[in-house]
Scaffold this active site. Structure first.
Site, PDB file in Angstrom:
ATOM      1  N   ARG A  57       0.852  -1.176   0.000  1.00  0.00           N
ATOM      2  CA  ARG A  57       0.000   0.000   0.000  1.00  0.00           C
ATOM      3  C   ARG A  57       0.890   1.228   0.000  1.00  0.00           C
ATOM      4  O   ARG A  57       1.861   1.296   0.762  1.00  0.00           O
ATOM      5  CB  ARG A  57      -0.904   0.016   1.240  1.00  0.00           C
ATOM      6  N   ASP A  89       7.311   5.737  -0.064  1.00  0.00           N
ATOM      7  CA  ASP A  89       8.576   5.004  -0.136  1.00  0.00           C
ATOM      8  C   ASP A  89       9.029   4.475   1.222  1.00  0.00           C
ATOM      9  O   ASP A  89      10.224   4.330   1.485  1.00  0.00           O
ATOM     10  CB  ASP A  89       9.688   5.871  -0.747  1.00  0.00           C
ATOM     11  N   ARG A  90       8.069   4.191   2.075  1.00  0.00           N
ATOM     12  CA  ARG A  90       8.349   3.648   3.412  1.00  0.00           C
ATOM     13  C   ARG A  90       9.195   4.592   4.275  1.00  0.00           C
ATOM     14  O   ARG A  90       9.806   4.158   5.259  1.00  0.00           O
ATOM     15  CB  ARG A  90       9.034   2.275   3.315  1.00  0.00           C
ATOM     16  N   MET A  91       9.205   5.862   3.930  1.00  0.00           N
ATOM     17  CA  MET A  91       9.917   6.855   4.744  1.00  0.00           C
ATOM     18  C   MET A  91       8.937   7.420   5.776  1.00  0.00           C
ATOM     19  O   MET A  91       8.651   8.617   5.825  1.00  0.00           O
ATOM     20  CB  MET A  91      10.502   7.948   3.851  1.00  0.00           C
ATOM     21  N   HIS A  92       8.444   6.524   6.611  1.00  0.00           N
ATOM     22  CA  HIS A  92       7.381   6.884   7.541  1.00  0.00           C
ATOM     23  C   HIS A  92       7.882   7.834   8.630  1.00  0.00           C
ATOM     24  O   HIS A  92       9.070   7.858   8.973  1.00  0.00           O
ATOM     25  CB  HIS A  92       6.824   5.623   8.200  1.00  0.00           C
TER      26      HIS A  92
END
Length: 217
Positions: free
Chosen positions: A15, A195-198
């Protein structure tokens, strides 16, 4: 022909999270106030049971266990839930009074993770909540020796009917049932990003007060 179901392919399940970043300046000065803001956002977003949280405990020997429970109150002292004290989580907390809570609000790309110490709340507080529950739930608290093995559904139903006949109204508070309060030492607010840079912003309790830190995703 082999009819055994094959496991789904999981690697491609992804997601994409998009939205404004979560900055330190966006957060309240303490985690309880910030939790209130996010909880209200979850309510307004129409999330089903936004007070459902995953409670993780461990026995004295370190054996972990997790389950979903419902948050039934919170304030500056901590987060409260109710259970059978003789259940697995109750036994874990008697042996090892520490726990972790997780609110998985994925539809709004948020999570809240809480770690803390655990104590029982007062009998008076437990009784006040117990008396506010629907009648069936109060009888159910008596009927279920939570986490114990039962022979059948029929045995469980018979126990319920027996207790409903004993107390057709106003059942008393079971002596083995009540509330726990998780007093936080860490509260992390997680917001999904591209980009999963949460964003992960954690409040950590120190002697002067709360320290706010950013964690790498």
């Amino acid at each position: 022909m082999d009819a055994t179901p094959r496991p789904p392919t999981l690697a491609g399940l992804r997601r994409t999270y998009e939205g404004e970043p979560l900055l330190e300046s966006d957060l309240a000065s303490d985690p309880i106030a910030q939790f209130t803001t996010w909880f209200q956002d979850a309510l307004e977003a129409g999330l089903p049971e936004p007070n459902a949280m995953i409670l993780a405990t461990a026995s004295a020997g370190g054996r972990p266990s997790a389950r979903t429970v419902l948050l039934k109150g919170y304030d500056e002292r901590g987060f409260v839930f109710y259970t059978n004290y003789e259940s697995r989580k109750g036994r874990d907390l008697a042996e090892n009074p520490r726990a972790s809570l997780l609110f998985p609000w994925h539809p709004v790309r948020r999570q809240v993770r809480i770690e803390g110490t655990v104590t029982r709340i007062s009998h008076a507080e437990s009784a006040e909540y117990y008396d506010s529950r629907p009648y069936g739930s109060r009888i159910g608290a008596w009927a279920s020796r939570q986490s114990a093995v039962v022979r059948s559904r029929e045995e469980l139903d018979a126990r319920y009917e027996e207790l409903a006949a004993r107390w057709p109204e106003d059942p008393p508070v079971p002596d083995f049932w009540g509330g726990f309060r998780v007093t936080p030492v860490e509260v992390e607010f997680w917001q999904g990003q591209l980009d999963r840079m949460h964003d992960r912003l954690r409040y950590r309790r120190t002697r002067p007060g709360w320290v706010l830190e950013r964690l790498a995703p």
